[in-house]
Enzyme design. Structure first.
Site, mmCIF file in Angstrom:
data_model
loop_
_atom_site.group_PDB
_atom_site.id
_atom_site.type_symbol
_atom_site.label_atom_id
_atom_site.label_comp_id
_atom_site.label_asym_id
_atom_site.label_seq_id
_atom_site.Cartn_x
_atom_site.Cartn_y
_atom_site.Cartn_z
ATOM 1 N N LEU A 138 28.988 32.780 42.990
ATOM 2 C CA LEU A 138 29.244 31.503 42.327
ATOM 3 C C LEU A 138 30.572 30.894 42.773
ATOM 4 O O LEU A 138 30.655 29.713 43.066
ATOM 5 C CB LEU A 138 29.242 31.714 40.810
ATOM 6 N N SER A 139 31.634 31.696 42.844
ATOM 7 C CA SER A 139 32.991 31.186 43.066
ATOM 8 C C SER A 139 33.219 30.677 44.479
ATOM 9 O O SER A 139 32.625 31.161 45.446
ATOM 10 C CB SER A 139 34.013 32.286 42.779
ATOM 11 N N GLU A 140 34.108 29.683 44.562
ATOM 12 C CA GLU A 140 34.544 29.137 45.841
ATOM 13 C C GLU A 140 36.054 28.907 45.779
ATOM 14 O O GLU A 140 36.676 29.078 44.724
ATOM 15 C CB GLU A 140 33.825 27.808 46.131
ATOM 16 N N TRP A 169 35.054 35.841 46.651
ATOM 17 C CA TRP A 169 35.121 36.798 45.544
ATOM 18 C C TRP A 169 33.752 37.372 45.184
ATOM 19 O O TRP A 169 33.416 37.517 44.007
ATOM 20 C CB TRP A 169 35.742 36.148 44.294
ATOM 21 N N THR A 171 31.454 40.239 44.630
ATOM 22 C CA THR A 171 31.374 41.679 44.406
ATOM 23 C C THR A 171 30.064 42.213 44.975
ATOM 24 O O THR A 171 29.006 41.626 44.754
ATOM 25 C CB THR A 171 31.445 41.998 42.900
ATOM 26 N N GLN A 348 53.344 55.383 30.455
ATOM 27 C CA GLN A 348 54.576 55.685 29.731
ATOM 28 C C GLN A 348 54.564 57.114 29.198
ATOM 29 O O GLN A 348 55.574 57.830 29.258
ATOM 30 C CB GLN A 348 54.755 54.690 28.577
ATOM 31 N N GLY A 351 55.142 59.412 31.971
ATOM 32 C CA GLY A 351 56.480 59.285 32.536
ATOM 33 C C GLY A 351 56.439 59.084 34.045
ATOM 34 O O GLY A 351 55.589 58.363 34.569
ATOM 35 N N GLU A 375 34.628 37.374 35.471
ATOM 36 C CA GLU A 375 33.673 37.015 34.407
ATOM 37 C C GLU A 375 34.335 36.111 33.357
ATOM 38 O O GLU A 375 33.952 36.109 32.189
ATOM 39 C CB GLU A 375 33.103 38.259 33.721
ATOM 40 N N GLY A 376 35.310 35.345 33.787
ATOM 41 C CA GLY A 376 36.024 34.446 32.884
ATOM 42 C C GLY A 376 37.345 35.041 32.446
ATOM 43 O O GLY A 376 37.392 36.127 31.877
#
Length: 399
Positions: A138-140, A169, A171, A348, A351, A375-376
Site C-alpha cells: 500500500l505505502s509509497e 516498505w 513486508t 535497565q 544493566g 499498521e498505523g
C-alpha cells in the site's frame, strides 16, 4: 474450531477465558516457537536473514493459513487463534510474528472476504499448504498515513491491467509469491483506488531496494517497482474503485496482528526480567529483592495484562461480526507502547548486559519500536479512538 472464548458484557469488564481448543493451539505453537524458532533468532537478526526454513515448517503445519476455511484446505480457525500464533512466534522472534501476521491478516482475510470463487480456488489452497507467501503493498514515498495519496497507477487496457509505479516498505516483499497491491485506477477523487492480485513472477515487476532496518531484521522490507506490469482484468479483488476500503478493512484486522506481535515481545521482556531478577545478585541478595526492580516488574506485568485484555476483546468482536474501529486501535497503541516500555525496563534490569547483544534483550527494544509505527502510527491510532468517541459516543461505550 468450537470455541469457549467468551466476553461477559455486563459482568467483569474483560471476562475472557481460553477454551480447550485455543489452549491446545497455544501449547503447540509455543513449543515450536521456543524450541525451533528461538535458538537462531539472534543470529538471523545480526545477519538480516529471512527464516525461510522455519516459515516453510510453519506452512507445512498449517500456521501460515490458519484462518483459511476448511473447504480450501485451511484450518478454519478464528481471529483469536491467529493472534495466539503471532504472539507466541513474536515471543521467540518478532520477525516471524510479522511475517505470519501479514500472511493471514492482511492478505488471506481480504481474499476470503472479497475474492471471487475463482480467486479463492486458485490461491487459498496454496496458502493453506504453505506453498504461497503473501505480501501487502500500500505505502509509497508520498503515501504513508495518507494512504489515499498513492500515485502507483493501473490502467485497464482490453482485458489486462497495466501497472506503473513504485511501492515502499513491503513486508515479505523479497520472498512473497503473491502481492495484494493497491493502485490508483480512477481519475478525480484521490481515494478512488483498486486492489489487484499480482503474482511475483509477473513480467514488469522487480524487487528494488532492501531496507537495512533497526529491528525485525529477519523480515524483509523492500521496494517494488512496476514497469508496464500486466495482469488479467480478473485479478481485480473486490469492486473497482473500492480498493482503499479493502485496504483499511484489512489494516483494522492487521492492527490486532501487530498488537499480538507487540504483546509477544512484551511478554518475553517480562519473563527474561523475572528470571534475571532471581539469578543476578548484588550486595549479597538477588536483585529481585529490591523494591526498584520489583516495581519495574509490577508495572510491566500490569501493562501486559491490559494489553492482552484489549487484544482479546478486539478478537472477540471480530469473531462475533461486531465492526469496531476503536478497539483494534486501542489494542494496537497500548500493546505497542507496552512493548517499548517493557523492553526499556528489561534493559535497565539487565544493566550493562542489557545494552549488549549477548544479553539479547536489546533486540526486544529494536523489534518493539516498529510496532508503534506500522499498521498505523500511535498518533493515528489515538486519532481513530478520539474520533470514534466524539462521533459515536454511545457506540464506543457499548462495544
Amino acid at each position: 474450531m468450537a470455541s469457549e472464548f467468551t466476553y461477559v458484557q455486563d459482568g467483569i469488564p474483560f471476562g475472557y477465558e481460553l477454551g480447550e481448543d485455543h489452549q491446545l493451539l497455544r501449547d503447540g505453537i509455543r513449543d515450536f516457537a521456543r524450541n525451533v524458532a528461538a535458538p537462531g533468532a539472534m543470529e538471523r537478526d545480526i545477519k538480516g536473514e529471512f527464516p525461510a526454513d522455519i516459515v516453510k515448517q510453519l506452512g507445512e503445519m498449517g500456521y501460515m493459513g490458519i484462518c483459511i476455511p476448511e473447504k480450501f484446505g485451511g484450518a478454519g480457525l478464528d481471529a483469536l487463534a491467529s493472534a495466539i500464533v503471532v504472539e507466541e512466534l513474536s515471543y521467540a522472534d518478532a520477525s516471524l510474528g510479522v511475517i505470519n501476521s501479514v500472511q493471514n491478516s492482511l492478505v488471506v482475510d481480504p481474499i476470503v472476504k472479497y475474492g471471487t470463487d475463482a480467486q479463492k480456488q486458485e490461491w487459498l489452497p496454496k496458502m493453506a499448504r504453505g506453498e504461497c507467501l503473501n505480501c501487502f503493498s500500500l505505502s509509497e514515498a508520498g503515501s504513508g498515513s495518507d494512504a489515499g495519496a498513492m500515485s502507483c497507477r493501473a490502467n485497464l487496457e482490453g482485458d489486462e491491467w497495466v501497472i506503473n509505479g513504485t511501492k515502499l516498505w513491503v513486508t515479505n516483499g523479497a520472498e512473497a509469491d503473491l502481492i495484494l497491491l493497491f493502485v490508483r485506477t480512477e481519475d478525480g477523487d484521490k481515494r478512488n483506488s483498486s486492489a489487484l492480485l499480482v503474482p511475483k513472477k509477473t513480467p514488469g515487476l522487480t524487487v528494488g531496494k532492501h531496507e537495512d532496518k533497526l529491528g525485525i531484521r529477519g523480515s524483509s522490507t523492500t521496494e517494488l517497482i512496476f514497469d508496464n506490469c500486466r495482469v488479467p482484468a480478473s485479478n481485480l479483488l473486490g469492486e473497482r474503485g473500492r480498493g482503499l476500503n479493502i485496504a483499511l478493512t484489512a489494516i483494522d484486522g492487521g492492527r490486532l496482528g501487530i498488537a499480538a506481535q507487540a504483546l509477544g515481545i512484551a511478554q518475553a521482556c517480562l519473563d527474561r526480567s523475572v528470571d534475571y531478577a532471581r539469578e543476578r545478585k548484588q550486595f549479597g541478595s538477588p536483585i529481585g529483592d529490591f523494591q526498584a526492580i520489583q516495581w519495574k516488574i509490577a508495572d510491566m506485568s500490569t501493562r501486559i495484562a491490559v494489553a492482552r485484555a484489549l487484544l482479546y476483546k478486539g478478537c472477540w468482536l471480530k469473531m462475533n461480526g461486531a465492526h469496531s474501529l476503536h478497539i483494534p486501535a486501542m489494542a494496537k497503541v497500548w500493546a505497542s507502547e507496552t512493548a517499548s516500555f517493557c523492553a526499556n525496563q528489561a534493559i535497565q534490569i539487565f544493566g550493562g548486559m542489557g545494552y549488549c547483544r549477548e544479553g539479547e534483550v536489546e533486540r526486544y527494544l529494536r523489534d518493539a519500536k516498529i510496532t508503534e509505527i506500522y499498521e498505523g502510527t500511535s498518533e493515528m491510532q489515538r486519532q481513530t479512538i478520539a474520533l470514534s468517541l466524539i462521533k459515536e459516543p454511545e457506540r464506543i461505550t457499548n462495544v
